[in-house]
Motif scaffolding. Structure first.
Motif, short mmCIF file in Angstrom:
data_model
loop_
_atom_site.label_atom_id
_atom_site.label_comp_id
_atom_site.label_asym_id
_atom_site.label_seq_id
_atom_site.Cartn_x
_atom_site.Cartn_y
_atom_site.Cartn_z
N PHE A 1 0.83 -1.20 0.00
CA PHE A 1 0.00 0.00 0.00
C PHE A 1 0.87 1.25 0.00
CE2 PHE A 1 -2.59 3.41 1.64
CZ PHE A 1 -3.81 3.20 1.03
N VAL A 2 1.91 1.26 0.82
CA VAL A 2 2.78 2.43 0.92
C VAL A 2 3.46 2.73 -0.41
CG1 VAL A 2 4.89 3.34 1.97
CG2 VAL A 2 3.14 2.27 3.41
N VAL A 3 4.02 1.71 -1.06
CA VAL A 3 4.76 1.99 -2.30
C VAL A 3 3.81 2.38 -3.43
CG1 VAL A 3 6.69 0.51 -1.63
CG2 VAL A 3 4.85 -0.46 -3.01
N VAL A 4 2.63 1.76 -3.48
CA VAL A 4 1.66 2.13 -4.51
C VAL A 4 1.11 3.53 -4.24
CG1 VAL A 4 -0.58 1.58 -5.53
CG2 VAL A 4 1.07 -0.25 -5.10
N TRP A 5 0.88 3.84 -2.97
CA TRP A 5 0.39 5.17 -2.61
C TRP A 5 1.39 6.24 -3.05
CZ3 TRP A 5 1.53 9.52 0.27
CH2 TRP A 5 0.47 10.37 0.58
N PHE A 6 2.68 5.97 -2.86
CA PHE A 6 3.67 6.96 -3.26
C PHE A 6 3.77 7.07 -4.79
CE2 PHE A 6 5.20 7.09 1.12
CZ PHE A 6 5.46 8.45 1.23
N ALA A 7 3.45 6.00 -5.49
CA ALA A 7 3.37 6.11 -6.95
C ALA A 7 2.28 7.09 -7.34
CB ALA A 7 3.11 4.74 -7.58
N TRP A 8 1.17 7.04 -6.60
CA TRP A 8 0.09 8.00 -6.83
C TRP A 8 0.51 9.41 -6.39
CZ3 TRP A 8 -2.27 11.08 -3.17
CH2 TRP A 8 -3.40 11.81 -3.60
N PHE A 9 1.09 9.51 -5.21
CA PHE A 9 1.43 10.82 -4.66
C PHE A 9 2.48 11.55 -5.50
CE2 PHE A 9 4.34 13.36 -2.06
CZ PHE A 9 3.46 14.32 -1.57
N ASP A 10 3.51 10.83 -5.92
CA ASP A 10 4.60 11.49 -6.65
C ASP A 10 4.12 12.11 -7.95
OD1 ASP A 10 6.39 10.84 -4.67
OD2 ASP A 10 7.16 9.06 -5.68
N LEU A 11 3.24 11.42 -8.66
CA LEU A 11 2.71 12.00 -9.89
C LEU A 11 1.75 13.15 -9.57
CD1 LEU A 11 2.62 11.95 -12.94
CD2 LEU A 11 0.78 10.25 -12.82
N SER A 12 0.97 13.00 -8.50
CA SER A 12 0.08 14.09 -8.10
C SER A 12 0.87 15.32 -7.70
CB SER A 12 -0.81 13.64 -6.93
OG SER A 12 -1.65 12.56 -7.31
N LEU A 13 2.01 15.10 -7.02
CA LEU A 13 2.86 16.24 -6.64
C LEU A 13 3.40 16.94 -7.88
CD1 LEU A 13 4.40 17.90 -4.51
CD2 LEU A 13 6.21 16.17 -4.61
N PHE A 14 3.87 16.17 -8.87
CA PHE A 14 4.37 16.80 -10.09
C PHE A 14 3.27 17.62 -10.76
CE2 PHE A 14 4.80 16.98 -14.67
CZ PHE A 14 6.09 17.49 -14.81
N ASN A 15 2.09 17.05 -10.87
CA ASN A 15 0.98 17.76 -11.53
C ASN A 15 0.54 18.98 -10.74
OD1 ASN A 15 0.66 16.18 -13.86
ND2 ASN A 15 -0.45 14.61 -12.70
#
Length: 402
Positions: free
Chosen positions: A63-77
């Motif tokens: 969950f943590v690693v997948v969540w950060f995959a979501w977060f990192d792209l959201s942060l860039f956007n």
């Protein structure tokens, strides 16, 4: 309209360099969230089938690693206003990488590991390329995207290597890649957190968190509906249907208390500690919500007088207590709102205490009693603040009228 200003061809620009930018979530980001609907559901299923300490630990890591995959792209956007055709194609590719990761979860402890790690490496590589592209097309301060691109590139290489190392050693190499990313953000003096331009559009990120929370809590409905469907809606008695409704109301209440007291709330300030607490509290809030959703799926497997399955009860009670505590942490760092007057720390602690009381008694009482105690923990978070607010506002209106 010139190509330089049309959304389909406009180059990505940092939001601080734009004459104007809004906080609304773009449809591409919403579409990206759809693949995480499936991902979170699959992770919930994995937890349902691995109700052990080891299974829970694997679930948390996933969950943590997948969540950060979501977060990192959201942060860039959130940092860069980017809607051009190249960005859209890269977003589509990101979705494919998450699809690959998701399809590998059920066999993560066997052959699926290599596919998951490769998918994650590609996902991180695309993030690195997005930052590199932002630097090349003219970010007014190229140091931030340059360092972000470097850090993600190094991590992507580590993830790729871990795919070809058999478990459990591959897991340790993968963890090293995650440490590289987190260290690249947070290390004093050299981490990118030192850049003022790392500050995202706060309203945009608040909306991103809120939308993903809806998805995460909503996954509980998937679990309830599919579990009852598998059992057979024509083969259960009234007890199960009542429990089924309890589960549905509980999920609605979890979303209710988030949006009344924390949803779409912007941080009070942009200090590093505030931003980190705001972000990580949302991570663990969503992790807790998945645990509660899995726990509620047991509602359709038992009657009033059965004992609630202990493993599911542990998930539900710890999940709810963690959910309430994370909600309190978020309230502590976002802008003050009227609802905070009535959703005090004492009320949150009452809910947490009731959750632990439920866990202590659940093996000795019928599920009807266990549901009542757990329901007190959750619904008190709505009933008490709403009652106190009604009395306070009514009194204020009466004083004004007098």
């Amino acid at each position: 309209m010139s190509l330089s200003v049309h959304p389909l061809w406009r180059k990505p620009r940092h939001h601080l360099d734009c004459d104007q930018s809004n906080d609304h979530v773009h449809w591409m980001e919403l579409f990206y969230d759809l693949v995480h609907v499936v991902s979170i559901f699959v992770m919930g299923n994995f937890l349902s089938h691995h109700l052990s300490f080891a299974g829970f630990a694997v679930f948390v890591c996933l969950f943590v690693v997948v969540w950060f995959a979501w977060f990192d792209l959201s942060l860039f956007n959130s940092l860069y206003v980017s809607t051009d055709i190249h960005h859209r194609l890269l977003m589509a590719t990101q979705i494919i990488t998450v699809m690959l990761m998701t399809s590998s979860i059920n066999s993560i402890d066997a052959g699926g590991w290599s596919f998951f790690a490769v998918g994650y490496a590609l996902n991180r590589g695309i993030i690195a390329f997005l930052y590199r592209r932002a630097r090349l097309v003219g970010d007014s301060q190229a140091s931030l995207p340059g360092e972000m691109s470097r850090n993600y590139t190094i991590a992507a290489c580590i993830f790729a290597v871990s795919a070809f190392i058999p478990p459990p050693y591959g897991y340790f190499v993968f963890a090293l890649g995650m440490i590289v990313i987190w260290a690249g953000f947070g290390l004093p003096k050299i981490g990118t957190i030192r850049f003022e331009r790392l500050l995202p559009r706060l309203g945009h990120m608040a909306e991103r968190f809120a939308l993903l929370l809806l998805i995460v809590v909503g996954e509980g409905f998937f679990k309830l509906v599919i579990t009852l469907s598998n059992v057979g809606v024509d083969k259960v008695n009234l007890d199960v249907f009542v429990n089924y409704m309890i589960g549905g109301f509980a999920l609605f209440a979890m979303a209710w208390i988030y949006f009344d007291f924390a949803g779409n709330g912007k941080p009070r300030n942009t200090g590093n500690r505030t931003m980190v607490q705001w972000t990580l509290s949302h991570l663990f809030l969503m992790l807790s919500a998945v645990c509660v959703g899995v726990a509620l799926s047991a509602e359709v497997k038992i009657g009033f007088w059965d004992h609630y399955p202990l493993k599911y009860a542990v998930l539900g009670c710890f999940g709810l207590s963690s959910y309430l505590y994370c909600l309190l942490l978020i309230q502590d760092v976002i802008e003050e709102r009227a609802a905070h007057r009535f959703a005090t720390a004492k009320i949150r602690m009452f809910g947490i205490a009731m959750s632990f009381l439920t866990l202590a008694l659940v093996s000795f009482v019928p599920a009807l009693v266990g549901n009542f105690l757990w329901g007190m923990a959750l619904f008190s978070q709505i009933i008490i603040p709403a009652t106190n607010a009604y009395r306070a506002f009514s009194s204020e209106e009466a004083n004004k009228a007098g």
